[in-house]
Design an enzyme around this catalytic site. Structure first.
Site, mmCIF file in Angstrom:
data_model
loop_
_atom_site.group_PDB
_atom_site.id
_atom_site.type_symbol
_atom_site.label_atom_id
_atom_site.label_comp_id
_atom_site.label_asym_id
_atom_site.label_seq_id
_atom_site.Cartn_x
_atom_site.Cartn_y
_atom_site.Cartn_z
ATOM 1 C CB SER A 183 16.411 2.955 58.763
ATOM 2 O OG SER A 183 15.558 3.524 57.785
ATOM 3 N NE ARG B 262 21.909 5.598 60.383
ATOM 4 C CZ ARG B 262 21.619 5.661 61.694
ATOM 5 N NH1 ARG B 262 22.227 4.847 62.541
ATOM 6 N NH2 ARG B 262 20.751 6.542 62.147
ATOM 7 C CE LYS C 160 10.648 5.219 58.849
ATOM 8 N NZ LYS C 160 11.069 6.589 58.541
ATOM 9 C CG ASP D 113 9.330 4.658 65.014
ATOM 10 O OD1 ASP D 113 8.144 4.356 64.736
ATOM 11 O OD2 ASP D 113 9.941 5.575 64.450
ATOM 12 N NE ARG E 125 13.190 4.727 62.260
ATOM 13 C CZ ARG E 125 14.496 4.848 62.307
ATOM 14 N NH1 ARG E 125 15.231 3.950 62.908
ATOM 15 N NH2 ARG E 125 15.092 5.904 61.767
ATOM 16 C CG ASP F 169 7.517 8.828 64.100
ATOM 17 O OD1 ASP F 169 8.261 7.852 64.309
ATOM 18 O OD2 ASP F 169 7.579 9.508 63.058
#
Ligand code: G16
Length: 543
Positions: free
Chosen positions: A365, A496, A376, A277, A282, A279
Site C-alpha cells: 500500500s 482489495r 512508514k 500522501d 506513503r 500525512d
C-alpha cells in the site's frame, strides 16, 4: 484556569481501524465525539502524569480545532508537557521521530491519511506509543473498550494557544512547546543519507519532480529537496498544505497522483518522480516513463541498502505485510536475512524492529520504512532512492530491470473495489472461504492450487495472535490471490484483491502486469462471484 468535568455518553462507533479512528468530519464535530475518544485514550494508556505528549496532524480541515481541544484535555488530565508542530503540522513519520527523540510517553496524530479532506470529507486520530509506533492491538482494544463505557471527560477552561510560530506557553500546569515541524526530521534524514552525493547528482542536471499533493509533506520536501539538496524550486509541486488538499485525494498511486504521472510520462519527463500522501508516510516512486511497484521498491532498497550511509553496516532483516509481493523474500534469502510476513498495518512491524529482528519494512500500500522511526516514511523512501541513484549513476528503470534479472520478477497488482455494500463485500470473501476444502488440487488460471486459508499471525516477540487477516488462495508455483477488506475507509466497504505470480525468465520480464496476471484476474472474479454480488464490472483503482 480550572478543570471542567463534563458528563458524556458513549458512542457505539469508536473502534479504531487499521490505523486509528477515521470518520467523516461531521461525525467528529458531534458534541463530545472527539473528546470521548481522547479521554478514552488517556484513560486506557496508563500513568502519564508529568510526562510528554507529542501532538500534530496533516493540516486537514478540523486539525487546528482538534489540537486546541486536545491541548486543553491533556492539561486537565495531567500531562507535564505537549510538543505540538507549528501550525498544528507534523507528518506521521516526523511525529514518530519527535516522540522517540524526546522520550515522550506517546503521541496523538490527527490524520485520515490519504482520505480526502474538507468539511464533508474525512478526519482521523491515532495514538502512537513511546517507541514512536502505532499503538498495538492490545492498546487499541483497551481504548475501544473504554469508549463503550465512558461517562465523563476532563478539559481545562482556557484560551486557545497560538500555533503559528515557534514558542513556549503555559496551559494550567502544563508546558506547551510549539516546535518547528521539519527541523528534527531533516536532521535525521541527514544522518541516514549521503546528502553530498545527492546534491552532486542534482547539480549535474538529474531532474526530479516531487508531488506533495497539497498535503503535509510540502514543507518537508521544500526544505529538504530544495533547501538542503539544491533541487530547483520547480522540482516540487503542490507543496503548500491545504485544509482540503486542493479538493484531491492524496493517495500516491497511478490513479490519484495523475498530475505527477502526466509529468513523468511526458516527452520531456524528469529522471525521477515521487509523491507522498496526506500525512507523509506513503510514497510512490516513478522513473522516466516507469512505475516501481511498492513491493519491488522494498526489495530494491533492501538489495541496495549499503549505498546509504545509515545502512552501510548491513540490515538485520526484512518484514513485509502478507499481501505485499514476495520480491523482498528473495532478496532476504540471497542475503541470508530473516524475512517476516505480518498482517496489514504498520503496527505489526513495531515489535520486530524494537526486538532488533528487522531493519527495513514495507507494504504494497505504498509504504516503506526502516527502524529510524516506527512509521512508514514517504520522504525517507524518496531520499533512499536518490541516494541509490547517486551511487549507481543509472536510471530508475535500469535499476529495476537489473534487479529482476538477478532475482526474478514478481508480477503484482492490486484491484480495489471502493464503496461496495458491506454485506456484499463480506459475501465475496465468504464465497472463497466456502471453497477452502475443494480448491486445493484444482487447476485455476493454469496453475495448481496448493492451499487456502484465512491468514493468521502470531507475533514472534509477544506471542499475540491476530486472525482473519485476509483470505488466501496459494498456488504450487508461489502465485497468490488474496482477498481482503480495507480497514481504513469511512463509507461502505472496499474490497482489495491482490494478485501475484513469479517469473524467473528474464526474457519474459517486459509484460504489462495486467497482461501477465490476466488469467489470475479472471479466476479471482470467478471464485468470488464478485461481479454478480457487487454489480461492478471493473475495479475502482488498479495499482
Ligand atoms: C494504513 C496503515 C498501513 C496499511 C494501510 C492499509 O495506511 O498505516 O500500515 O497498510 O492502512 O489500508 P487498508 O486497510 O485500507 O488496506 P495509512 O497510510 O492509511 O495510514
Amino acid at each position: 484556569m480550572s478543570v471542567r468535568i463534563v458528563s458524556t455518553r458513549p458512542f457505539d462507533d469508536q473502534k479504531p481501524g487499521t490505523s486509528g479512528l477515521r470518520k467523516k468530519v461531521k461525525v467528529f464535530q458531534k458534541a463530545n465525539y472527539l473528546e470521548n475518544f481522547v479521554q478514552s485514550t488517556f484513560d486506557a494508556i496508563g500513568d502519564f502524569s508529568g510526562q510528554t505528549l507529542v501532538l500534530g496532524g496533516d493540516g486537514r480541515f478540523y486539525n487546528r480545532e482538534a489540537i486546541q481541544t486536545i491541548l486543553k484535555m491533556a492539561a486537565a488530565n495531567g500531562f507535564g508537557r505537549v510538543l505540538v508542530g507549528q501550525g498544528g503540522i507534523l507528518s506521521t513519520p516526523a511525529a514518530s521521530h519527535v516522540i522517540r527523540k524526546n522520550k515522550a510517553y506517546g503521541g496523538l496524530i490527527l490524520s485520515a491519511s490519504h482520505n480526502p479532506a474538507g468539511p464533508d470529507e474525512d478526519f482521523g486520530i491515532k495514538y502512537n506509543i513511546g517507541n514512536g509506533g502505532p499503538a498495538p492491538e492490545g492498546v487499541t482494544e483497551a481504548i475501544f473498550a473504554r469508549t463503550t463505557e465512558i461517562s465523563e471527560y476532563k478539559v481545562l477552561e482556557a484560551s486557545n494557544i497560538p500555533l503559528d510560530s515557534v514558542g513556549s506557553f503555559k496551559l494550567g500546569d502544563m508546558q506547551v512547546e510549539v516546535i518547528d515541524s521539519v527541523h528534527d526530521y531533516a536532521e535525521l534524514m541527514k544522518s541516514l543519507f549521503d546528502f553530498a552525493a545527492i546534491r552532486k547528482l542534482l547539480a549535474g542536471g538529474f531532474r526530479i519532480k516531487f508531488d506533495a499533493m497539497h498535503a503535509v509533506t510540502g514543507p518537508y520536501a521544500t526544505r529538504i529537496l530544495v533547501g538542503l539538496l539544491g533541487a530547483p524550486v520547480d522540482s516540487v509541486m503542490n507543496c503548500v498544505p491545504k485544509e482540503d488538499f486542493g479538493g484531491g485525494h492524496p493517495d500516491p498511486n497511478l490513479t490519484y497522483a495523475h498530475e505527477l504521472v502526466d509529468v513523468m510520462y511526458a516527452d520531456d519527463a524528469p529522471e525521477f518522480g515521487a509523491a507522498s500522501d496526506g500525512d507523509g508516510d506513503r510514497n510512490m516512486i516513478l522513473g522516466n516513463h516507469f512505475f516501481v511497484t511498492p513491493s519491488d521498491s522494498l526489495a530494491i532498497l533492501a538489495a541496495n541498502a549499503k549505498a546509504a550511509p545509515g545502512y552501510r553496516g548491513g540490515i538485520a532483516g526484512i518484514a513485509r505485510s502478507m499481501p505485499t509481493s514476495a520480491a523482498a523474500d528473495r532478496v532476504a534469502a540471497a542475503m541470508g536475512l530473516s524475512c517476516y510476513e505480518t498482517p496489514t498495518g504498520w503496527k505489526f512491524f513495531g515489535n520486530l524492529m524494537d526486538d532488533g529482528r528487522v531493519t527495513l519494512c514495507g507494504e504494497e500500500s505504498f509504504g516503506t520504512g526502516s527502524n529510524h522511526v516506527r512509521e512508514k516514511d514517504g520522504l525517507w523512501a524518496v531520499l533512499f532512492w536518490l541516494n541509490i541513484l547517486a551511487v549507481r549513476q543509472t536510471s530508475v528503470a535500469a535499476i529495476v530491470h537489473e534487479h529482476w534479472k538477478e532475482f526474478g520478477r514478481n508480477y503484482y497488482s492490486r484491484h480495489d473495489y471502493e464503496g461496495v455494500d458491506s454485506a456484499a463485500a463480506e459475501q465475496v470473501l465468504q464465497n472463497v472461504r466456502d471453497q477452502f476444502a475443494t480448491l486445493p488440487g484444482q487447476m485455476l488460471a493454469g496453475r495448481e492450487v496448493a492451499s487456502c486459508d484465512d491468514f493468521a499471525y502470531t507475533d514472534p516477540v509477544d506471542s499475540s495472535v491476530s486472525r482473519n487477516q485476509g483470505v488466501r488462495v496459494l498456488f504450487k508455483d508461489g502465485s497468490r490471490i488474496i482477498f481482503r477488506l480495507s480497514g481504513t475507509g469511512t463509507s461502505g466497504a472496499t474490497i482489495r484483491i491482490y494478485l501475484e505470480s513469479y517469473e524467473a525468465d528474464a526474457s519474459k520480464h517486459d509484460l504489462d502486469a495486467q497482461d501477465a496476471l490476466a488469467a489470475m484476474i479472471t479466476a479471482a472474479g470467478e471464485i468470488s462471484r464478485l461481479r454478480k454480488l457487487t454489480g461492478r464490472d471493473a475495479p475502482t483503482v488498479i495499482t
